[in-house]
Motif scaffolding. Structure first.
Motif, PDB file in Angstrom:
ATOM      1  N   ASP A 232       0.836  -1.196   0.000  1.00  0.00           N
ATOM      2  CA  ASP A 232       0.000   0.000   0.000  1.00  0.00           C
ATOM      3  C   ASP A 232       0.873   1.248   0.000  1.00  0.00           C
ATOM      4  O   ASP A 232       0.597   2.217  -0.721  1.00  0.00           O
ATOM      5  CB  ASP A 232      -0.918  -0.016   1.227  1.00  0.00           C
ATOM      6  CG  ASP A 232      -1.826   1.209   1.257  1.00  0.00           C
ATOM      7  OD1 ASP A 232      -2.573   1.395   0.287  1.00  0.00           O
ATOM      8  OD2 ASP A 232      -1.751   1.967   2.241  1.00  0.00           O
ATOM      9  N   PHE A 233       1.937   1.233   0.765  1.00  0.00           N
ATOM     10  CA  PHE A 233       2.859   2.368   0.832  1.00  0.00           C
ATOM     11  C   PHE A 233       3.547   2.593  -0.510  1.00  0.00           C
ATOM     12  O   PHE A 233       3.608   3.717  -1.026  1.00  0.00           O
ATOM     13  CB  PHE A 233       3.909   2.119   1.924  1.00  0.00           C
ATOM     14  CG  PHE A 233       5.010   3.145   1.954  1.00  0.00           C
ATOM     15  CD1 PHE A 233       4.777   4.426   2.455  1.00  0.00           C
ATOM     16  CD2 PHE A 233       6.271   2.837   1.465  1.00  0.00           C
ATOM     17  CE1 PHE A 233       5.793   5.379   2.464  1.00  0.00           C
ATOM     18  CE2 PHE A 233       7.283   3.784   1.481  1.00  0.00           C
ATOM     19  CZ  PHE A 233       7.044   5.056   1.987  1.00  0.00           C
ATOM     20  N   LEU A 234       4.037   1.495  -1.118  1.00  0.00           N
ATOM     21  CA  LEU A 234       4.725   1.587  -2.401  1.00  0.00           C
ATOM     22  C   LEU A 234       3.756   1.988  -3.512  1.00  0.00           C
ATOM     23  O   LEU A 234       4.113   2.756  -4.412  1.00  0.00           O
ATOM     24  CB  LEU A 234       5.380   0.254  -2.750  1.00  0.00           C
ATOM     25  CG  LEU A 234       6.556  -0.169  -1.872  1.00  0.00           C
ATOM     26  CD1 LEU A 234       7.000  -1.586  -2.234  1.00  0.00           C
ATOM     27  CD2 LEU A 234       7.725   0.798  -2.052  1.00  0.00           C
ATOM     28  N   LEU A 235       2.538   1.461  -3.441  1.00  0.00           N
ATOM     29  CA  LEU A 235       1.537   1.766  -4.466  1.00  0.00           C
ATOM     30  C   LEU A 235       1.231   3.262  -4.496  1.00  0.00           C
ATOM     31  O   LEU A 235       1.077   3.852  -5.577  1.00  0.00           O
ATOM     32  CB  LEU A 235       0.262   0.962  -4.210  1.00  0.00           C
ATOM     33  CG  LEU A 235      -0.877   1.165  -5.219  1.00  0.00           C
ATOM     34  CD1 LEU A 235      -0.438   0.761  -6.625  1.00  0.00           C
ATOM     35  CD2 LEU A 235      -2.104   0.359  -4.805  1.00  0.00           C
ATOM     36  N   LYS A 236       1.144   3.885  -3.330  1.00  0.00           N
ATOM     37  CA  LYS A 236       0.866   5.320  -3.275  1.00  0.00           C
ATOM     38  C   LYS A 236       1.963   6.116  -3.969  1.00  0.00           C
ATOM     39  O   LYS A 236       1.686   7.095  -4.674  1.00  0.00           O
ATOM     40  CB  LYS A 236       0.737   5.769  -1.812  1.00  0.00           C
ATOM     41  CG  LYS A 236      -0.554   5.310  -1.147  1.00  0.00           C
ATOM     42  CD  LYS A 236      -0.602   5.730   0.315  1.00  0.00           C
ATOM     43  CE  LYS A 236      -1.896   5.236   0.969  1.00  0.00           C
ATOM     44  NZ  LYS A 236      -1.933   5.563   2.417  1.00  0.00           N
ATOM     45  N   GLN A 237       3.214   5.671  -3.792  1.00  0.00           N
ATOM     46  CA  GLN A 237       4.328   6.360  -4.438  1.00  0.00           C
ATOM     47  C   GLN A 237       4.298   6.155  -5.957  1.00  0.00           C
ATOM     48  O   GLN A 237       4.489   7.102  -6.726  1.00  0.00           O
ATOM     49  CB  GLN A 237       5.657   5.836  -3.876  1.00  0.00           C
ATOM     50  CG  GLN A 237       5.899   6.225  -2.418  1.00  0.00           C
ATOM     51  CD  GLN A 237       7.278   5.792  -1.959  1.00  0.00           C
ATOM     52  OE1 GLN A 237       7.671   4.649  -2.145  1.00  0.00           O
ATOM     53  NE2 GLN A 237       8.019   6.720  -1.365  1.00  0.00           N
ATOM     54  N   VAL A 238       4.050   4.906  -6.367  1.00  0.00           N
ATOM     55  CA  VAL A 238       4.010   4.586  -7.796  1.00  0.00           C
ATOM     56  C   VAL A 238       2.832   5.283  -8.466  1.00  0.00           C
ATOM     57  O   VAL A 238       2.949   5.789  -9.591  1.00  0.00           O
ATOM     58  CB  VAL A 238       3.923   3.048  -7.993  1.00  0.00           C
ATOM     59  CG1 VAL A 238       3.584   2.705  -9.438  1.00  0.00           C
ATOM     60  CG2 VAL A 238       5.235   2.395  -7.593  1.00  0.00           C
ATOM     61  N   LYS A 239       1.712   5.307  -7.788  1.00  0.00           N
ATOM     62  CA  LYS A 239       0.500   5.954  -8.313  1.00  0.00           C
ATOM     63  C   LYS A 239       0.761   7.425  -8.610  1.00  0.00           C
ATOM     64  O   LYS A 239       0.271   7.977  -9.603  1.00  0.00           O
ATOM     65  CB  LYS A 239      -0.622   5.798  -7.277  1.00  0.00           C
ATOM     66  CG  LYS A 239      -1.934   6.458  -7.654  1.00  0.00           C
ATOM     67  CD  LYS A 239      -2.964   6.226  -6.556  1.00  0.00           C
ATOM     68  CE  LYS A 239      -4.279   6.926  -6.858  1.00  0.00           C
ATOM     69  NZ  LYS A 239      -5.285   6.715  -5.785  1.00  0.00           N
ATOM     70  N   GLU A 240       1.529   8.076  -7.747  1.00  0.00           N
ATOM     71  CA  GLU A 240       1.846   9.489  -7.913  1.00  0.00           C
ATOM     72  C   GLU A 240       2.888   9.710  -9.004  1.00  0.00           C
ATOM     73  O   GLU A 240       2.790  10.652  -9.798  1.00  0.00           O
ATOM     74  CB  GLU A 240       2.363  10.064  -6.576  1.00  0.00           C
ATOM     75  CG  GLU A 240       2.637  11.553  -6.609  1.00  0.00           C
ATOM     76  CD  GLU A 240       1.392  12.390  -6.876  1.00  0.00           C
ATOM     77  OE1 GLU A 240       1.529  13.470  -7.489  1.00  0.00           O
ATOM     78  OE2 GLU A 240       0.288  11.967  -6.478  1.00  0.00           O
ATOM     79  N   LYS A 241       3.854   8.811  -9.074  1.00  0.00           N
ATOM     80  CA  LYS A 241       4.968   8.976 -10.020  1.00  0.00           C
ATOM     81  C   LYS A 241       4.591   8.582 -11.440  1.00  0.00           C
ATOM     82  O   LYS A 241       5.006   9.214 -12.416  1.00  0.00           O
ATOM     83  CB  LYS A 241       6.163   8.145  -9.545  1.00  0.00           C
ATOM     84  CG  LYS A 241       7.424   8.405 -10.345  1.00  0.00           C
ATOM     85  CD  LYS A 241       8.614   7.674  -9.737  1.00  0.00           C
ATOM     86  CE  LYS A 241       9.890   7.987 -10.516  1.00  0.00           C
ATOM     87  NZ  LYS A 241      11.071   7.290  -9.934  1.00  0.00           N
TER      88      LYS A 241
END
Length: 278
Positions: A232-241
């Motif tokens: 979930d933490f990584l997904l939020k970063q990838v979603k933004e990038k």
């Protein structure tokens, strides 16, 4: 090694002490023999040891109706496939592939050929299995003098793909359906970005491989809580990038009509980002 059952002059069921029964083939191995007699081991050419009882019983039934020559050809194809693919194949491959090839040879004699509408996709998504299928056609031609069409290499490849799954109840039709879904997802990516994908790139190969195994995992609902939090933490970063890749992933999720886990959303988004970059 004692004879348990005789199918014909060239195929028997044998048993050694308290071990599993197994099918043994060899020229003349059952000729003028009786149940309970010892097997002439110098006549053994091929041994089928099927650990799955259901597969073993169905294989024995098959032997009563199928020419020993067809069984022998399939044995050679399966052994070749194991060596080339470097994977374990489910015991059911001895039943499904043998039955399939025997039927194809009978239909060939009657002037019928079965076209494979997925031949292009199989060549592209399962190149190793397809090459084994082409080699299988050589085995068949060498033994029977019957030259089967290239489409049949694709059909054989489908059986090999199916046999790599652990679920015995899966069908070749499932593999056909999954192959179509892979193509559909690739089309979603292409149309979203309005580009053609480089099918020779490492990113493309990794994406297709991920999709193949993704479909095998789709029914697995077990989730590790700590892994979910991390994803979930990584997904939020990838979603933004990678905003466009994430939107494309959402289209794929809609196509699948299934809510994907954070893990699958994460990896699909990353694969889409990589495969669409030049």
């Amino acid at each position: 090694m004692i004879i348990q059952k005789i199918f014909n002059n060239n195929a028997i069921v044998a048993k050694e002490s308290d071990k599993h029964e197994f099918v043994v083939m060899g020229r003349g191995i059952g000729f003028k023999k009786n149940v309970g007699e010892k097997v002439e081991e110098n006549l053994i050419e091929k041994t089928f040891i099927l650990k799955q009882k259901d597969a073993s019983e169905k294989f024995k039934l098959l032997l009563e109706d199928i020419p020993a020559e067809h069984v022998s050809i399939c044995y050679d194809i399966i052994e070749y496939a194991k060596n080339i693919l470097g994977v374990e194949l489910n015991d059911y491959i001895y039943v499904t592939l043998t039955d399939h090839i025997s039927n194809v040879l009978k239909m060939f004699d009657e002037g019928f050929n079965t076209p494979n509408i997925l031949i292009w996709e199989i060549k592209k998504f399962y190149p190793k299995e397809f090459r084994v299928g082409l080699k299988a056609l050589e085995f068949i031609e060498n033994e029977t003098s019957k030259k089967l069409p290239e489409d049949e290499a694709g059909n054989i490849a489908l059986h090999l793909i199916n046999a790599q799954g652990k679920n015995n109840s899966s069908k070749v039709e499932d593999v056909v359906h999954q192959t179509k879904m892979v193509q559909d997802i690739l089309n979603i990516v292409k149309y979203t970005y309005n580009i053609s994908l480089d099918e020779k790139s490492i990113s493309y190969e990794r994406f297709v491989t991920h999709l193949r195994f993704f479909f095998q995992r789709m029914d697995n609902v077990e989730k590790a809580e700590n892994r979910e939090n991390e994803d979930d933490f990584l997904l939020k970063q990838v979603k933004e990038k990678y905003k466009e890749a994430y939107k494309c992933m959402l289209k794929i999720e809609k196509y699948l009509e299934k809510k994907l886990s954070d893990e699958e959303q994460l990896y699909l988004t990353i694969h889409i980002q990589r495969v669409t970059q030049r």
